[in-house]
Design an enzyme around this catalytic site. Structure first.
Site, short mmCIF file in Angstrom:
data_model
loop_
_atom_site.label_atom_id
_atom_site.label_comp_id
_atom_site.label_asym_id
_atom_site.label_seq_id
_atom_site.Cartn_x
_atom_site.Cartn_y
_atom_site.Cartn_z
NE ARG A 100 -2.81 2.87 2.90
CZ ARG A 100 -2.79 3.61 3.99
NH1 ARG A 100 -2.12 3.23 5.06
NH2 ARG A 100 -3.46 4.75 4.03
CG ASP A 157 -4.54 4.92 0.53
OD1 ASP A 157 -5.29 3.97 0.24
OD2 ASP A 157 -4.21 5.18 1.69
CG HIS A 215 -10.93 5.68 6.33
ND1 HIS A 215 -10.68 4.39 5.92
CD2 HIS A 215 -9.87 6.03 7.11
CE1 HIS A 215 -9.52 3.99 6.42
NE2 HIS A 215 -9.02 4.98 7.15
CG LEU A 216 -14.84 8.63 10.91
CD1 LEU A 216 -15.96 8.87 11.91
CD2 LEU A 216 -14.33 9.96 10.36
NE ARG A 292 -9.60 3.18 21.32
CZ ARG A 292 -8.74 2.21 21.04
NH1 ARG A 292 -9.15 0.95 21.06
NH2 ARG A 292 -7.49 2.49 20.73
N GLY A 343 -14.61 4.64 13.16
CA GLY A 343 -15.90 4.48 12.52
C GLY A 343 -16.56 3.14 12.79
CD GLU A 344 -13.96 -1.17 10.62
OE1 GLU A 344 -13.63 -2.14 11.36
OE2 GLU A 344 -13.36 -0.90 9.56
#
Length: 407
Positions: A100, A157, A215-216, A292, A343-344
């Site tokens: 990537r 990307d 996309h976080l 978090r 995000g997830e």
């Protein structure tokens, strides 16, 4: 025996890896083996494999199998991955390694075999993505030194955003800047490309409508899609633009940069470090780049608590404002999808974003949100809100496979 393909996703302090069996058709989205080495360069470096608990590793540059000229913990981490890859291969041939690479500039839109000419181009793009580009190139150089005959392929990307209309690519600078390649490129393309595959599988034709993917993660951006193609995005010329991120500022008045350099006498290097490493959630809160951690401390009644609350409020506000901007570019909104680490998994951030998007017809189901369900919205919501895990490594393998097969 079927050939295997190794995918490397290199960041500044972590390397994700995945080994795929090219003999399995269609290509399985679950790698034969994969994981991550995190904390590279720190005393808490650890490796997790196949979703297991992280195990501490000593990244000693003097590992006996280190590549010629390899030095430092990053090369030691690469060497450890290659060592364990050879164990996992168990005699099966390795067809190649796919990397990537964050920036392909205005030249590379498809996966490409790496050679001296391509590498020279990619090195010239380092200033455009200083947090990521150098580390992918380190991995490529290390493999060239140890295994010069091994096929290496780069997936970019920026490639997914090649479909952006010219008006979305242009910067309001003199025309000569456009001719030199100064334009909005967009990033996180492998993640968005994966969502362009996964969303119609889950949601059918609705995914082909007016969709925004959020996309976080430690880096963050939004992408507006129509017919599963990128038509607008929040990141631009560099990975600093758009949303507020963990340590990056996001969209910023360029006058603020001029002020920092002219009035506060910061050097170019100092300003770059401030914008990439000292801003965002970390800079505003003074505590952490991780939502978090901040959510655990927002109830504090001291000055730190005030800064934490300000950081979280600004983070959510930037997402909400940019969703509104992209919805305008799309002419409305049919679907909003959250992906990547925050995000997830971050229930509170999703709830706050969706609360402030109620004007668009977004209505969140609290129970579905708490469960990170594939559909987070109520049946009556005008906008379908989804949660979809990304899979950049599989997408890179999928896109590189035809190049390996010569088709």
């Amino acid at each position: 025996m079927s050939e295997m393909l190794l995918v490397l996703n290199c960041g500044s302090s972590s390397i994700k890896f995945a080994l795929f069996d090219l003999g399995r058709e269609p290509l399985s989205r679950r790698p034969e083996w994969g994981g991550k080495i995190g904390g590279i360069g720190q005393p808490n470096a650890a490796i997790d494999e196949n979703g297991g608990a992280p195990q501490p590793v000593a990244l000693d540059a003097a590992r006996p199998s280190a590549a010629p000229g390899a030095a430092g913990p990053y090369h030691a981490a690469l060497d450890l991955i290659l060592e364990r890859t050879r164990e996992r291969l168990a005699g099966r041939p390795l067809a190649g390694v796919v990397h990537r690479v964050v920036h392909g500039g205005h030249k590379y839109f498809e996966p490409v075999r790496l050679d001296a000419t391509v590498l020279a181009d990619l090195r010239s793009y380092i200033p455009l993505a200083p947090l990521h580009q150098p580390f992918a190139l380190e991995a490529i150089d290390s493999l060239l030194a140890s295994s010069p005959a091994l096929t290496q392929i780069a997936c970019f990307d920026t490639a997914f955003h090649h479909t952006l209309p010219v008006v979305e690519q242009m910067l309001a600078l003199p025309w000569s800047a456009w001719e030199r390649g100064l334009r909005r490129y967009g990033f996180h393309g492998l993640s968005y490309d994966y969502l362009s595959v996964a969303l119609p599988e889950r949601h059918g034709d609705r995914a082909r409508g007016r969709t925004i993917v959020a996309h976080l993660g430690s880096g963050a951006s939004l992408c507006a899609m129509r017919e599963l193609k990128s038509v607008a995005t929040t990141m631009g010329f560099s990975a600093l633009d758009g949303l507020m991120m963990g340590t990056r500022c996001g969209a910023l008045d360029p006058g603020a940069v001029i002020y920092l350099m002219e009035i506060e006498k910061l050097t170019l290097e100092q300003v770059g470090h401030l914008l990439y490493h000292e801003s965002g959630l970390l800079g505003v809160s003074g505590v952490s780049p991780d939502p978090r951690v901040l959510l655990q401390q927002e109830s504090r009644t001291d000055e730190t608590g005030e800064r934490v609350r300000a950081a979280l409020a600004l983070y959510v506000r930037r997402i909400v404002r940019e969703v509104g901007s992209l919805a305008s570019a799309l002419g409305g909104l049919d679907m909003l999808v959250f992906t990547a680490g925050v995000g997830e998994h971050n229930v509170a951030i999703r709830e706050r974003v969706c609360r402030d998007l109620a004007w668009l017809g977004v209505e969140l189901d609290p129970q579905a949100n708490a469960e990170n369900a594939p559909v987070l919205s109520t049946p009556g919501s005008r906008v379908l809100v989804g949660c979809e895990p990304t899979n950049e490594e599989w997408l890179a393998a999928l896109r590189a496979d035809p190049l390996l097969r010569g088709s």
